[in-house]
Design a protein around this motif. Structure first.
Motif, PDB file in Angstrom:
ATOM      1  N   ASN A  50      36.132  30.853  28.325  1.00 39.58           N
ATOM      2  CA  ASN A  50      35.839  32.370  28.722  1.00 39.58           C
ATOM      3  C   ASN A  50      35.358  32.853  27.302  1.00 39.58           C
ATOM      4  N   SER A  63      38.610  40.008  31.135  1.00 38.42           N
ATOM      5  CA  SER A  63      38.544  38.691  31.466  1.00 38.42           C
ATOM      6  C   SER A  63      39.642  38.001  30.622  1.00 38.42           C
ATOM      7  N   PHE A  67      42.104  35.506  33.311  1.00 34.76           N
ATOM      8  CA  PHE A  67      42.179  34.182  33.274  1.00 34.76           C
ATOM      9  C   PHE A  67      43.637  33.943  32.514  1.00 34.76           C
ATOM     10  N   TYR A 158      35.403  35.078  38.693  1.00 38.88           N
ATOM     11  CA  TYR A 158      36.487  34.260  38.545  1.00 38.88           C
ATOM     12  C   TYR A 158      36.864  33.489  39.453  1.00 38.88           C
TER      13      TYR A 158
END
Length: 165
Positions: A50, A63, A67, A158
Motif C-alpha cells: 500500500n 487506505s 487495509f 480495495y
C-alpha cells in the motif's frame, strides 16, 4: 511514465509499475526501529504494498486503516504501508490509530524504491513523493496485481486488490 492527477491537474511519474507476472524488484526500506527491511525478509508471505505520498493526509490514512481491517485478516498475508514519511511519523500515526496489523516502511534515506518501482512523482506539488499505488505480490515474489490510482486524492480499489489474495 504514468500520467496521473493531483486535484485534477495532470502530473507524471518516473516510469511504469512492474509488470504482472514478473519477479518483484528487491527493495531496502526503513522500519520503525530504523533497521532495514528488504523484500527478501518477507519471503513466503503474500504481500499488499500500500504505497502513498504521506501518512498525514486523509486518503492515505484511510487506505492504511482499510487495509489494516481487510487484508490483515487473510492467511499468510502482510500489509506493507510505504511512504517517504519518517519512521517516527509512521509509528506515531499507527499508535494513535491503534493499527497493529500493518507494517510501515519508509524510503526517506534512498530513492531506489520509488524509482525502481516507477512510482515517483516527477512534477507538480508532490514531486519526489510516491504516487498512490497498490501492488500485490504472491508468496513466490511474483507480482499478481498493480493499480496506479489515477487521481491522488482517490482511494485505491480495495476489492479488486484483495481478490488477488
Amino acid at each position: 511514465m504514468a500520467s496521473i492527477a493531483l486535484g485534477g491537474i495532470p502530473i507524471n511519474t518516473n516510469g511504469d509499475l512492474p509488470k504482472i507476472g514478473t519477479k518483484a524488484p528487491n527493495f531496502s526500506l526503513i522500519k520503525n526501529d530504523l533497521t532495514v527491511a528488504t523484500l527478501e525478509d518477507f519471503a513466503g508471505s503474500r504481500l499488499v504494498l500500500n504505497i502513498f505520498p504521506s501518512i498525514d493526509t486523509s486518503t492515505c490514512a484511510t487506505s492504511v486503516r482499510k487495509f489494516n481491517e481487510k487484508a490483515s485478516q487473510l492467511e499468510n498475508t502482510k500489509v506493507l504501508c510505504i511512504s517517504r514519511d519518517l519512521p517516527f511519523a509512521q509509528r506515531r500515526f499507527c499508535g494513535a490509530e491503534g493499527l497493529e496489523n500493518v507494517i510501515t516502511l519508509s524510503d526517506y534515506k534512498s530513492d531506489d524504491f520509488r524509482k525502481g518501482y516507477g512510482l515517483e512523482i516527477i512534477d507538480g506539488a508532490f514531486a519526489g513523493l510516491h504516487s498512490r499505488v497498490v501492488i500485490i505480490i504472491d508468496e513466490n515474489g511474483i507480482i499478481k496485481y498493480t493499480e496506479q490510482v489515477p487521481e491522488i486524492a482517490d482511494e485505491p480499489d480495495y476489492e479488486s486488490a484483495l481478490k488477488e489474495l
